[in-house]
Scaffold this motif. Structure first.
Motif, short mmCIF file in Angstrom:
data_model
loop_
_atom_site.label_atom_id
_atom_site.label_comp_id
_atom_site.label_asym_id
_atom_site.label_seq_id
_atom_site.Cartn_x
_atom_site.Cartn_y
_atom_site.Cartn_z
N TYR A 168 15.18 16.74 -4.15
CA TYR A 168 13.78 17.06 -3.86
C TYR A 168 12.98 15.77 -3.65
O TYR A 168 12.15 15.67 -2.74
N ALA A 169 13.25 14.78 -4.49
CA ALA A 169 12.56 13.49 -4.37
C ALA A 169 12.87 12.84 -3.02
O ALA A 169 11.97 12.31 -2.36
N LEU A 170 14.12 12.93 -2.62
CA LEU A 170 14.50 12.32 -1.34
C LEU A 170 13.80 13.01 -0.17
O LEU A 170 13.37 12.36 0.78
N ALA A 171 13.67 14.33 -0.30
CA ALA A 171 12.99 15.08 0.76
C ALA A 171 11.52 14.63 0.85
O ALA A 171 10.98 14.44 1.95
N LEU A 172 10.88 14.41 -0.31
CA LEU A 172 9.49 13.94 -0.31
C LEU A 172 9.40 12.54 0.30
O LEU A 172 8.47 12.24 1.06
N CYS A 173 10.37 11.69 -0.03
CA CYS A 173 10.39 10.34 0.57
C CYS A 173 10.31 10.43 2.08
O CYS A 173 9.52 9.73 2.73
N SER A 190 0.84 -1.20 0.00
CA SER A 190 0.00 0.00 0.00
C SER A 190 0.87 1.24 0.00
O SER A 190 0.46 2.30 0.44
N GLY A 191 2.07 1.09 -0.50
CA GLY A 191 3.02 2.20 -0.41
C GLY A 191 3.08 3.08 -1.65
O GLY A 191 2.22 3.02 -2.52
N ILE A 192 4.08 3.91 -1.66
CA ILE A 192 4.30 4.85 -2.75
C ILE A 192 5.68 4.60 -3.35
O ILE A 192 6.64 4.39 -2.62
N TYR A 193 5.73 4.63 -4.68
CA TYR A 193 7.02 4.59 -5.37
C TYR A 193 7.33 6.02 -5.79
O TYR A 193 6.52 6.66 -6.46
N VAL A 194 8.47 6.51 -5.38
CA VAL A 194 8.85 7.87 -5.77
C VAL A 194 9.76 7.79 -6.99
O VAL A 194 10.78 7.11 -6.96
N ALA A 195 9.33 8.45 -8.06
CA ALA A 195 10.10 8.46 -9.30
C ALA A 195 10.48 9.90 -9.63
O ALA A 195 9.64 10.81 -9.52
N ASN A 196 11.71 10.08 -10.00
CA ASN A 196 12.11 11.45 -10.36
C ASN A 196 12.59 11.49 -11.81
O ASN A 196 13.02 10.50 -12.38
N ILE A 197 12.50 12.70 -12.40
CA ILE A 197 12.96 12.88 -13.77
C ILE A 197 14.13 13.86 -13.76
O ILE A 197 13.96 15.03 -13.40
N ILE A 246 3.44 -1.75 -6.70
CA ILE A 246 3.20 -0.62 -5.79
C ILE A 246 2.08 0.23 -6.37
O ILE A 246 2.11 0.60 -7.54
N PRO A 247 1.03 0.50 -5.58
CA PRO A 247 -0.19 1.08 -6.15
C PRO A 247 -0.09 2.56 -6.54
O PRO A 247 -0.87 3.01 -7.36
N TYR A 248 0.82 3.30 -5.92
CA TYR A 248 0.91 4.72 -6.24
C TYR A 248 2.33 5.13 -6.59
O TYR A 248 3.29 4.63 -6.00
N VAL A 249 2.44 6.02 -7.56
CA VAL A 249 3.76 6.55 -7.90
C VAL A 249 3.72 8.06 -7.72
O VAL A 249 2.79 8.73 -8.19
N CYS A 250 4.69 8.57 -7.00
CA CYS A 250 4.85 10.01 -6.85
C CYS A 250 5.89 10.44 -7.87
O CYS A 250 7.01 9.96 -7.86
N ILE A 251 5.49 11.34 -8.77
CA ILE A 251 6.38 11.75 -9.86
C ILE A 251 6.87 13.17 -9.61
O ILE A 251 6.07 14.08 -9.37
N VAL A 252 8.17 13.34 -9.64
CA VAL A 252 8.70 14.70 -9.53
C VAL A 252 9.70 14.96 -10.65
O VAL A 252 10.69 14.28 -10.83
N GLY A 253 9.37 15.98 -11.42
CA GLY A 253 10.28 16.49 -12.44
C GLY A 253 10.60 17.93 -12.09
O GLY A 253 10.20 18.43 -11.03
N SER A 254 11.26 18.60 -12.98
CA SER A 254 11.67 19.97 -12.64
C SER A 254 10.46 20.89 -12.49
O SER A 254 10.45 21.80 -11.67
N GLU A 255 9.41 20.64 -13.29
CA GLU A 255 8.19 21.48 -13.16
C GLU A 255 7.62 21.40 -11.76
O GLU A 255 7.32 22.40 -11.13
N GLU A 256 7.46 20.17 -11.28
CA GLU A 256 6.92 19.99 -9.94
C GLU A 256 7.82 20.64 -8.90
O GLU A 256 7.36 21.31 -7.98
N MET A 257 9.12 20.41 -9.07
CA MET A 257 10.05 20.90 -8.08
C MET A 257 9.98 22.42 -7.97
O MET A 257 9.92 22.98 -6.87
N GLU A 258 9.89 23.07 -9.08
CA GLU A 258 9.85 24.54 -9.06
C GLU A 258 8.62 25.05 -8.34
O GLU A 258 8.69 26.04 -7.62
N GLY A 259 7.50 24.37 -8.52
CA GLY A 259 6.29 24.82 -7.86
C GLY A 259 6.09 24.18 -6.49
O GLY A 259 5.01 24.29 -5.92
#
Length: 432
Positions: free
Chosen positions: A343-348, A329-336, A379-392
């Motif tokens: 930033y991805a590690l901080a979200l983790c 029931s976890g989250i997979y964090v994927a970064n671009i 893993i049912p959810y993926v958290c996606i972070v690219g530069s767009e997300e990071m900036e905002g």
RNA sequence: GUGGCUGUAGUUCAACCGGUUAGAGCACUGGAUUGUGGUUCCAGAUGUUGUGGGUUCGAGUCCCAUCAGCCACCCCA
């Protein structure tokens, strides 16, 4: 490369894919034991060798040829425990458990060691679970211990088993029966197999469960222990059956059940399975009223059982029972892109602080392969972070089953993730 | 402890009567226009044939030993 070292014969590793089954099984056992108010006891995996010689019996196979013995640096003789009951009785005596708990209702779980030829369902290091009830001679306690075992097997979901019970009498009537057996079998001595001729002298009751056809045929006419029980033993056995009926435990009486260890008396029982070939003993036990005294304590009656985890798991698999947990029931964090790693590690860290299980693969830098990986790991959810997300200061959350995804603010983690894995964001606001 | 069967990529299995670079499915890795997985298509990597000896011009294949697994006995969980 240096030489490869292999696992010792008859042992095995419990690998990541298997270990969750063991945990689940153990949990069910603990819960069941707790339902009957039994408490866990943990004893060392090695003990004085004499404990087993005196407790299990010097002429048993376990002591004669299966025990892992060693001496320590001061020449003291120890053994890896081949079974669980003698150590617990030792502890019962040593810690005066009879004073504090009367009776002591104990359960245990752990590795046991026997130097035997390995086979499926038979290992040199294997695991047993079991219970001991020390301090009552009430036939109800025999039934309770059996009921606990039955309850446990039912909780696991095992169907293909039978419970067979017997009484092997006490130290007064058991020898009378032995004498009767010897008298009977001596008449057929010429027709018996070689092993049985030896049994005739060593342990006459063993003649009854010889697998040799001829011996079995002769055994059909052999006297039954049930006709030789003295008044007390017969009455106790009736009571055990009465209580089993009361507790709604199905059983059949099999006067040929003999237990392998010396310390048993009166009630003996076995849970047998047909789905495992010749290693059909799933769980066994009985009453052992003489053992506490024999190990130096005050005369205290007791009853218990032990079962093998490996066999139980094998039966569960044969019966198609799934012991695997319902899922991740976890989250997979994927970064671009490399610039978003921090930033991805901080979200983790923020997800984890909400109690959410997080997978992040630092060495996978290809976004596509990260998604593939999340899919493979189920893993049912993926958290996606690219530069767009990071900036905002945002992130995109994707629900893998539906493919839906939403973009959330980093600060949303504080409130919207309180009831994880229940999440309303995909019903309310949809994008994509 | 006794008797028997087996051992080939990560895995499941092929490879004739001993014959030359030991194959296939699944899995894996990469790709099919740059930030979107599962299906599909294309490409790729992979083995001291359990280990050590022996017979032979030549051994995955035959022989011996050894280790391990499996099956039965013994016993038991």
């Amino acid at each position: 490369m240096s030489e490869k070292i292999n696992i010792p014969r008859g042992t095995f590793d419990i690998l990541p894919g298997e270990s969750s089954k063991w945990q689940k099984l153990l949990n069910i056992f603990c819960e069941t034991a707790n339902l009957y108010s039994y408490q866990e006891i943990v004893t060392p995996i090695f003990e004085s060798a004499h404990l087993f010689e005196r407790g299990v019996g010097e002429v048993t196979d376990i002591i004669e040829k299966e025990m892992y013995r060693f001496t320590d640096r001061k020449g003291r003789e120890f053994a890896l425990r081949p079974e669980g009951t003698a150590p617990i009785v030792r502890s019962f005596i040593e810690n005066h458990l009879g004073k504090e708990y009367a009776p002591a209702k104990l359960y245990y779980f752990g590795p046991m060691f026997r130097y035997d030829r390995p086979q499926k369902g038979r290992y040199r290091q294997f695991h047993q679970y079991g219970v001991e009830l020390i301090g009552s001679n009430n036939p109800y306690t025999d039934a309770e211990v059996i009921a606990l075992a039955d309850h446990f097997l039912k909780q696991i979901g095992i169907k293909n088993y039978t419970l067979e019970i017997n009484s092997i009498g006490c130290d007064k009537c058991s020898p009378v029966y032995d004498a009767a057996l010897i008298e009977y079998y001596s008449k057929h001595k010429d027709e018996l197999c070689g092993d049985c001729v030896k049994r005739l002298e060593k342990n006459p009751k063993r003649l009854l469960d010889c697998k040799n056809e001829k011996c079995q045929l002769i055994g059909k006419e052999a006297p039954s222990i049930l006709d030789y029980l003295d008044e007390d033993c017969a009455a106790a056995f009736e009571k055990v059956k009465y209580y089993l009926n009361l507790l709604k435990v199905d059983y059949i009486v099999n006067p040929r059940i003999i237990r392998g260890l010396d310390y048993y008396s009166n009630t003996a029982f076995e849970f047998l399975t047909t789905s495992l070939g010749s290693q059909n003993a799933l769980l066994g036990g009985g009453r052992y009223n003489g053992l506490v005294k024999q190990l130096g304590g005050v005369d205290t009656p007791a009853v218990g059982f032990a079962g093998g985890v490996e066999r139980l798991l094998a039966v569960a698999e044969a019966e198609g029972i799934s012991l695997v947990d319902s899922g991740n029931s976890g989250i997979y964090v994927a970064n671009i892109g490399a610039e978003t790693i921090d930033y991805a590690l901080a979200l983790c860290a923020e997800f984890r602080s909400k109690g959410i299980s997080v997978e992040y693969e630092i060495d996978k830098n290809n976004f596509k392969s990260q998604l593939k990986s999340a899919n493979r790991l189920n893993i049912p959810y993926v958290c996606i972070v690219g530069s767009e997300e990071m900036e905002g200061q945002r992130f995109t959350l994707k629900e893998m089953n539906s493919g839906k995804q939403v973009t959330l603010n980093r600060s949303d983690i504080g409130e919207k993730f309180n009831n994880w894995p229940k999440l309303s964001v995909f019903e309310a606001e949809q994008t994509c």
